[in-house]
Design an enzyme around this catalytic site. Sequence first.
Site, PDB file in Angstrom:
ATOM      1  N   HIS A  88       0.717  -1.080  -0.143  1.00 31.80           N
ATOM      2  CA  HIS A  88      -0.130   0.123   0.173  1.00 31.80           C
ATOM      3  C   HIS A  88       0.921   1.303  -0.049  1.00 31.80           C
ATOM      4  O   HIS A  88       1.245   1.793   1.163  1.00 31.80           O
ATOM      5  CB  HIS A  88      -1.000   0.022   1.284  1.00 31.80           C
ATOM      6  CG  HIS A  88      -1.886  -1.281   1.337  1.00 31.80           C
ATOM      7  ND1 HIS A  88      -1.354  -2.429   1.688  1.00 31.80           N
ATOM      8  CD2 HIS A  88      -3.098  -1.322   0.943  1.00 31.80           C
ATOM      9  CE1 HIS A  88      -2.254  -3.134   1.685  1.00 31.80           C
ATOM     10  NE2 HIS A  88      -3.513  -2.642   1.245  1.00 31.80           N
ATOM     11  N   HIS A 323      -4.235   3.153  -3.363  1.00 25.19           N
ATOM     12  CA  HIS A 323      -4.289   2.996  -2.136  1.00 25.19           C
ATOM     13  C   HIS A 323      -3.405   1.472  -1.513  1.00 25.19           C
ATOM     14  O   HIS A 323      -2.657   1.285  -0.787  1.00 25.19           O
ATOM     15  CB  HIS A 323      -5.809   2.416  -1.423  1.00 25.19           C
ATOM     16  CG  HIS A 323      -5.977   1.670  -0.644  1.00 25.19           C
ATOM     17  ND1 HIS A 323      -5.963   2.167   0.911  1.00 25.19           N
ATOM     18  CD2 HIS A 323      -6.014   0.197  -0.449  1.00 25.19           C
ATOM     19  CE1 HIS A 323      -6.333   1.084   1.700  1.00 25.19           C
ATOM     20  NE2 HIS A 323      -6.404  -0.111   0.954  1.00 25.19           N
ATOM     21  N   GLU A 474     -18.183  -4.155  24.258  1.00 25.99           N
ATOM     22  CA  GLU A 474     -17.114  -5.431  24.448  1.00 25.99           C
ATOM     23  C   GLU A 474     -15.856  -5.521  23.459  1.00 25.99           C
ATOM     24  O   GLU A 474     -14.825  -5.870  24.063  1.00 25.99           O
ATOM     25  CB  GLU A 474     -18.027  -6.623  24.125  1.00 25.99           C
ATOM     26  CG  GLU A 474     -18.976  -6.979  24.974  1.00 25.99           C
ATOM     27  CD  GLU A 474     -20.180  -6.069  24.719  1.00 25.99           C
ATOM     28  OE1 GLU A 474     -20.376  -5.594  23.698  1.00 25.99           O
ATOM     29  OE2 GLU A 474     -21.339  -6.235  25.764  1.00 25.99           O
ATOM     30  N   HIS A 536     -28.857 -15.312  24.577  1.00 26.39           N
ATOM     31  CA  HIS A 536     -27.990 -15.124  25.550  1.00 26.39           C
ATOM     32  C   HIS A 536     -27.002 -16.405  26.077  1.00 26.39           C
ATOM     33  O   HIS A 536     -26.356 -16.589  26.655  1.00 26.39           O
ATOM     34  CB  HIS A 536     -28.513 -14.592  26.848  1.00 26.39           C
ATOM     35  CG  HIS A 536     -28.745 -13.092  26.691  1.00 26.39           C
ATOM     36  ND1 HIS A 536     -29.356 -12.604  25.584  1.00 26.39           N
ATOM     37  CD2 HIS A 536     -28.296 -12.119  27.578  1.00 26.39           C
ATOM     38  CE1 HIS A 536     -29.509 -11.283  26.000  1.00 26.39           C
ATOM     39  NE2 HIS A 536     -28.983 -10.904  27.237  1.00 26.39           N
TER      40      HIS A 536
HETATM   41  C1  LIG Z   1     -11.647  -4.457  10.061  1.00 25.73           C
HETATM   42  C2  LIG Z   1     -11.143  -4.194   8.640  1.00 25.73           C
HETATM   43  N1  LIG Z   1     -11.873  -4.089   7.351  1.00 25.73           N
HETATM   44  C3  LIG Z   1     -11.638  -4.176   6.235  1.00 25.73           C
HETATM   45  C4  LIG Z   1     -10.236  -4.161   5.955  1.00 25.73           C
HETATM   46  C5  LIG Z   1      -9.438  -4.017   4.444  1.00 25.73           C
HETATM   47  N2  LIG Z   1      -9.064  -2.671   4.287  1.00 25.73           N
HETATM   48  C6  LIG Z   1      -7.639  -2.408   4.326  1.00 25.73           C
HETATM   49  S1  LIG Z   1      -7.559  -0.653   4.045  1.00 25.73           S
HETATM   50  C7  LIG Z   1      -9.313  -0.470   3.791  1.00 25.73           C
HETATM   51  C8  LIG Z   1      -9.514   0.841   3.317  1.00 25.73           C
HETATM   52  C9  LIG Z   1      -9.275   1.970   4.333  1.00 25.73           C
HETATM   53  O1  LIG Z   1      -9.390   3.314   3.969  1.00 25.73           O
HETATM   54  P1  LIG Z   1      -8.384   4.275   4.579  1.00 25.73           P
HETATM   55  O2  LIG Z   1      -8.532   4.234   5.987  1.00 25.73           O
HETATM   56  O3  LIG Z   1      -9.178   5.724   4.173  1.00 25.73           O
HETATM   57  O4  LIG Z   1      -7.088   4.144   4.088  1.00 25.73           O
HETATM   58  P2  LIG Z   1      -6.468   4.965   3.000  1.00 25.73           P
HETATM   59  O5  LIG Z   1      -7.071   4.234   1.586  1.00 25.73           O
HETATM   60  O6  LIG Z   1      -6.713   6.459   3.082  1.00 25.73           O
HETATM   61  O7  LIG Z   1      -4.973   4.704   2.994  1.00 25.73           O
HETATM   62  C10 LIG Z   1      -9.919  -1.545   3.884  1.00 25.73           C
HETATM   63  C11 LIG Z   1     -11.380  -1.716   3.630  1.00 25.73           C
HETATM   64  C12 LIG Z   1      -9.359  -3.930   7.167  1.00 25.73           C
HETATM   65  N3  LIG Z   1      -7.936  -4.128   6.845  1.00 25.73           N
HETATM   66  N4  LIG Z   1      -9.976  -3.878   8.342  1.00 25.73           N
END
Ligand SMILES: Cc1ncc(C[n+]2csc(CCOP(=O)(O)OP(=O)(O)O)c2C)c(N)n1
Length: 731
Positions: A88, A323, A474, A536
Site C-alpha cells: 500500500h 491505496h 465489548e 444469551h
Molecule cells: C476491519 C477491516 N476491514 C477491512 C479491511 C480492509 N481494508 C484495508 S484498508 C481499507 C480501506 C481503508 O481506507 P482508509 O483508512 O481511508 O485508508 P487509505 O486508503 O486512505 O489509506 C480496507 C477496507 C481491514 N484492513 N480491516
Amino acid sequence: MHSQILLQVSDFLQVCVALVSRQAARAIILWAVYLLAPAASGKMGGFHRRRFGRPPEFMTKLNADRFQLANAVRALSMDAVERAASGHPGMPMGMADIVEVLFNDYHKHNPANPDWWDRDRFVVSNGHGSMLLYSVLHLSGYDLPMKELENFRQLHSATPGHPEFADTPGVETTTGPLGQGLANAVGMALAEKLLAARFNTDEHTVIDHRTWVFAGDGCLMEGISHEACSLAGTFGLGKLVVFYDDNQISIDGDTDGWFTDNTPARFRAYGWRVIEDVDGHSPEAISAAIDQAIAADDRPVLICCKTTIGFGAPNKAGTADVHGAALGEKEIAAARKQLGWPHEPFVIPDHIRAGWDARERGAETERRWQKVWKAYSSANPALARELEERMNGGLPADFDSLADDVLAHMQADDSTVATRKASEMSLEAFGPHLPALIGGSADLSGSNNTRWSGSVDARENPREGNYIYYGVREFGMTAIVNGLHLHGGFIAYSGTFLVFSDYARNAVRMSALIPAGTIHVYTHDSIGLGEDGPTHQPVEHLTSLRLIPGLSVWRPADKVETAAAWAAAIARRDKPTALVLTRQGLPHQPRSSAQLDLIRRGGYVLAEPADGPIDVLIMASGSEVGLAVEAAASLAEEGVGARVVSMPNPDLFLAQDERYRNEVLPTDVTARVAVEAGVSLYWHQFVGNCGQIIGIDRFGASAPAADLFREFGFSTKAVIEAARKTLAETA
Ligand SMILES: Cc1ncc(C[n+]2csc(CCOP(=O)(O)OP(=O)(O)O)c2C)c(N)n1
Ligand SMILES: [Mg+2]
C-alpha cells in the site's frame, strides 16, 4: 580594517535580505496562484491537491529539506511495494510529511532501546501503511537494516505486510484490522495515565509520555473507534494525540459515497479537542497543530489532516488506485521527477540519513531520564521496585506457592458455587498480591463477578485505580485490554457474557496474534444461564474460542479448577487466556493432592472405578463434569467400570506428552463418551469412531436451566445411555 569588515558584512546581509525577500515574494505569488487557480476553475484547494498530488512549488522551495526528508519515506514505500509487487503506497506517501515532523521534532524515543518504558508510543492504526512505519524506524536508526525493507512482505522478513508486534523493533502493536490500533492506543494512553498517577512524585516524574496514533478513514468508520474514543474522552486521556488522515479516499473510491460524518463534531461530542483543517503536507501547519495538541489539557486530541493519498505520484495521487497496489515503473519514474528524488531505489543520501538519525538525540533523552530514575529509585525504593517489577512483567517470587495454597484452601471447602463466583474468590485470593492486576467489565460487573473487594474505580481514582467500568463496549474493551498489556505494567482482564465474546472476537484473536498475556473472563457459559433464552445462551462460542491458535481456553468444573485456571492465566504473561464460567452453582469435586497438581495439565483422571478394569471413559468439562461423576457412580452399580476425565482445558491436555495423554485416555479403551453443553464438533478427536458425544448442536431456548438441561439431554440418564451405546458398539 574593522570598518572594512563591517562594510563587507553589511553588503552580505543586504544581498541576503534581497534574496530572501525575492524568495518570499515569489512564494506569496505562487501561493496565491495555487489557491486561486483551482477556485477559478470551481475546485477547492484541497480537491485540487487531492486530484493532482502536486506539491505547491512554494512549499518545496521554502521547506526543501523537510520535503526531501519526507520524500525518503515516499520513495522507500513506493519502491518496497513495487519490489514486493504488493502493498500500500498511498498512505505512506500521503502521511510522509506528518510523520517527518512528528519523528524529527516531537516523538520521544531511543532507537537503541525500543523497550525504554518512558518512550512515546507510536501506533499506525491504518496498518496497511506499514511501509511508512518501517521507513521511519529504519531512517531514525532502529535495528531494521535496509535489506529488511528490500524484503518487504517476504517470508521471515522483519517487514510483514501489516505491522506485527515483536517482529520488528519499534512496532508497538499489531495493526491491520482497522480501528483496533486506535483502541490499543487508548489502552496505552490509559496505562500511562494510571502509572503516572501512581508512581510520579512531586520531586520526580518517571512516567510522562504521549501516545501518537495515525488513523485513516477506515479506522474512523469502524464502530470500535466509537467505543474506544468515547471512553478515551470519559477518561480524559490528554496525552493521546490522533492524526486523522483525512484523504477522503478508501478502497472503493471517494468516501463521499459512504462516509459523510462530521468527524470534528463527533469527536468534540466525545470530549476531545479537535484541530481541524490542517494541511497535512505543510510542515509549518503540522508543527503548529502538534504544538497546540501538546498543550496541557485533559482532553485527547484529534488532528484532522487534509492529505492527498499517494502524494507525489502525478497520475494516481488522490485516487483509490494508489491505496493498495504498486504504482508501476512508469508512475514511479514520474513520481521521482515530481518529487525531485533522483536517487535509486533503496538509496538514501547521507544528508537525508543524517536528517532522520535519532540515535544520538534518543540516547541523550533516555540518559536524562535514567538520571531521574536513579534519583527516584533512591528516594522511593519500594515504589521503584514495584514499577520495575510491573514493567518487566514479573510475578511475585512466591506466586507458585501462593497458587498451591489457594488451591489447597479451595479444595478443603466442599461448598457448591458457580464458577463465576469461584472466579471472584480467586481474585480475592490472588489480587492482594498483584498490584499490576487491572480488571473490568463491559457493564456486567455484578454478573461477571469481575469486581473484588480490592477493586478501585480507575476513573475516579487513577492513583489507586485497578478497575475499569468499560460500559457496554465489548470490542473496545478487549482491544483496550490488549493496549494495557502492550504498554506494560499491567495484568489486564476483561469481563462479559460468553455469548458476547463474538462482539469482541477479532480483538481476542489479536490478543493471541500479538501475543498479549491478557485474560478474558466469560460468564454465563451455556444453556445453564436459563431464562434469558437463546440470544444469551452460547452454543458454539466455547469451541470457536478453542479454534483461535494460542488462546488458552479454560472451562472449570468447580471452584478448585477455577482457581487453577486463574493461576495459570496469571502466570501466562505472554499469551492470552479465556476463562469460561457458569452462572449456576456447580458441585465441589473431591481430589487427592496428586489430582490437584494435575489440573494444570488441562485434563486428568477425576474418578476411577473402585475396582476392576476401565470399561468406558467419560470426558466432560465445566458444568457437565458433575453429571459424568454421577453417571459413573450409577454405572458402577451395574458393574460397568467408568473412568471420569475432567477436561477443563482440552488444548492444554493435547499439548502434554504422549505418555501422559495415553495414561489418562488409554488407547485400548475405545468405549468413550464426551459431555459438554456446547456444539459437539470439538470432541470427535477424543471419542473416536465408536464414541458418543452429548452436546447441543442447535440454539437453546428460554426456560429455567434445569428444564433446559433435561430437554437437551444433559442428564445422568442420558450419559448412562450413551455409555451403554458406546460399550455395545465396541463390544
Ligand atoms: C476491519 C477491516 N476491514 C477491512 C479491511 C480492509 N481494508 C484495508 S484498508 C481499507 C480501506 C481503508 O481506507 P482508509 O483508512 O481511508 O485508508 P487509505 O486508503 O486512505 O489509506 C480496507 C477496507 C481491514 N484492513 N480491516
Ligand atoms: Mg482514506
